[in-house]
Design an enzyme around this catalytic site. Structure first.
Site, PDB file in Angstrom:
ATOM      1  N   TYR A  58       0.851  -1.193   0.000  1.00 23.26           N
ATOM      2  CA  TYR A  58       0.000   0.000   0.000  1.00 23.26           C
ATOM      3  C   TYR A  58       0.885   1.240   0.000  1.00 23.26           C
ATOM      4  O   TYR A  58       1.837   1.332   0.786  1.00 23.26           O
ATOM      5  CB  TYR A  58      -0.891  -0.006   1.245  1.00 23.26           C
ATOM      6  N   LYS A  99       4.041   8.916   9.372  1.00 22.19           N
ATOM      7  CA  LYS A  99       3.809   8.299  10.678  1.00 22.19           C
ATOM      8  C   LYS A  99       4.806   8.766  11.751  1.00 22.19           C
ATOM      9  O   LYS A  99       4.670   9.856  12.280  1.00 22.19           O
ATOM     10  CB  LYS A  99       3.796   6.771  10.540  1.00 22.19           C
ATOM     11  N   ASP A 102       9.203   2.750   0.185  1.00 18.11           N
ATOM     12  CA  ASP A 102       8.132   3.432   0.913  1.00 18.11           C
ATOM     13  C   ASP A 102       8.298   3.079   2.385  1.00 18.11           C
ATOM     14  O   ASP A 102       7.898   2.002   2.831  1.00 18.11           O
ATOM     15  CB  ASP A 102       6.766   3.001   0.375  1.00 18.11           C
TER      16      ASP A 102
END
Ligand SMILES: Cc1ncc(COP(=O)(O)O)c(C=O)c1O
Length: 475
Positions: free
Chosen positions: A192, A315, A287
């Site tokens: 994702y 995050k 990523d």
């Protein structure tokens, strides 16, 4: 459904004070026995979970927010039951509106690595609020956090801050295309990279959880340059490069997968991607929105010893505030406006609150022993959960790196999304519910990783393992 598209071009688709005022490993360990329970409700015991108020609030939310939530996986669709509505979070714990206390292994999906509402981060945030929350103009805090990232992350020589992981990934895609002058990219099934159109192809947890192959509203034109390969399968990647010679701008992947459950790459796979992208004049992007500053101080790329050209982050780097970032080699990042012609911008990008939370969080993580502590408690946690499963006759497999972990209800091994999809998701739903009743809050999907924090104590881990034994016995 996902498997059939493999390898194809996709065209459709408390004494509270002692513990919380310091994060030094020694103080933390010394104070672990003194929990915040004097001021807090007790962890819920088996089958006593009262969620009346949560149910009321979620019912009201259905009329206000699509599906009652602002991000799909929160709705508990894949585990059944109703979401728990939080009232507050502190250290390793979440407290719901019905006064239940949970040991939390979601950690706001990763950012809460220093523990929720960390005293040091909060203190800095409170000081910053008085100076303003957004300048829309340069501030020195951006230099400070940027330099910290450059000093720590092997691939990053320059960085651009934005507001979410999605933004970081869609921007890095544009950089890859701008730099190479090529349009196609390779991603991996089950990875994702946020919800931008070109990435909504075999995109992992949220999409899997809802059983959507892709999303309506994503035009074919947005995904027909997205090539998809199987994680840990270098031959497929090489074949794609051969088939689309000179057309592929780059390869993007999670350097430890967290969005199909927890899946570890083979080191040779990562090194092979490094070699093939270099040979083909394409770029490699890790990523690290999830793995960044969680797997290791220098992110997963330091852990694996493989340096990509570009890296996306989010995050942890925002310490709980909305943030994203992308960075990499100076000659590539020089493409980004206003240094270069590739346009990307943001009203709130680099805002002083997010920068402040990020600086303090990375400072805490830079102290000696932090990642060793995360690795130790997380290793003990996952071993305890796996043992609880096996002791009670369940097929389980799983693992951890540093403060990131996961397990599947199946024998394994799980090397890619097709493997992950063989898991017993109904059993996972029963497990999730049973653990909630035990006062343990886990991600509400088999296809999500779990996260520990520096605030999780040895006692929390012991309590969780004991709860896992009881839960595994009754599912
Ligand atoms: C690896 C990865 N990339 C990108 C994203 C998107 O980040 P955000 O939710 O901040 O947009 C996520 C979110 O979970 C992620 O795990």
């Amino acid at each position: 459904m996902f498997a059939t598209h493999q390898f194809t071009q996709v065209v459709s688709l408390k004494t509270t004070t002692t513990r919380s005022t310091t994060t030094k490993a020694s103080s933390r360990r010394a104070s672990v026995r003194v929990l915040a329970v004097d001021a807090a409700p007790k962890a819920t015991s088996s089958s006593s979970l009262n969620t009346t108020r949560s149910a009321e609030i979620f019912k009201a939310a259905q009329d206000i927010l699509p599906g009652g939530v602002n991000s799909p996986v929160r709705a508990f669709k894949s585990v059944g039951g109703q979401p728990i509505i939080f009232e507050r979070v502190k250290d390793a714990y979440a407290f719901d509106v019905d006064n239940n206390k949970y040991i939390d292994y979601v950690g706001s999906w990763g950012p809460a690595i220093c523990g929720h509402a960390n005293e040091r981060v909060n203190k800095k945030l409170k000081e910053q609020i008085d100076k303003g929350t957004s300048f829309g103009a340069p501030c020195e805090l951006e230099n400070t956090l940027g330099q910290m990232v450059i000093d720590t992350v092997p691939s990053v020589e320059m960085v651009r801050f934005c507001n979410s992981g999605t933004e970081a990934c869609l921007s890095v895609l544009r950089v890859m295309r701008a730099y190479t002058g090529r349009d196609k990219i390779i991603k991996f099934e089950g990875c994702y990279h946020g919800h931008a159109d070109p990435f909504l192809v075999k995109a992992g947890s949220g999409v899997i959880t809802l059983g959507l192959p892709d999303s309506p509203g994503v035009p074919a034109a947005a995904t027909n340059t997205t090539l998809c390969a199987t994680y840990n399968n270098l031959d497929e990647v090489k074949a794609l490069f051969a088939e689309h010679k000179g057309e592929i701008a780059g390869v993007i992947l999670e350097p430890v997968v967290g969005n199909s459950g927890f899946i570890v790459p083979d080191k040779e796979f990562l090194q092979g991607l490094r070699d093939v992208t270099k040979a083909e004049g394409a770029l490699l992007c890790f990523d690290e929105v999830m793995t960044g500053f969680r797997i290791a101080k220098g992110c997963a790329q330091e852990y694996w010893g493989v340096t990509p050209d570009l890296t996306t982050m989010g995050k942890v780097i925002g310490g709980g505030m909305p943030v994203g970032a992308y960075g990499g080699r100076r000659d590539i990042m020089d493409m980004v406006a206003p240094a270069g012609p590739m346009y990307q911008a943001g009203t709130l990008s680099g805002n002083p609150l997010a920068m402040t939370a990020g600086i303090e969080t990375l400072s805490i993580l830079a102290e000696p022993g932090q990642y060793e502590y995360l690795d130790k408690i997380t290793g003990r946690l996952i071993e305890g959960i796996l043992k609880a499963g096996r002791d009670n006759g369940h097929a389980v497999c799983g693992g951890h790196i540093s403060g990131m972990f996961g397990f599947f209800f199946q024998e394994g091994p799980v090397k890619n999304f097709t493997d992950a999809a063989k898991s017993d998701t109904e059993k996972f739903g029963r497990w999730h519910r049973a653990m909630l009743e035990e006062g343990v809050y886990l991600a509400p999907s088999q296809y999500e990783a779990g996260f520990t924090s520096l605030a999780h104590t040895e006692a929390d881990i012991d309590a969780t393992i004991a709860a896992a034994q009881r839960a595994m016995a009754r599912i």
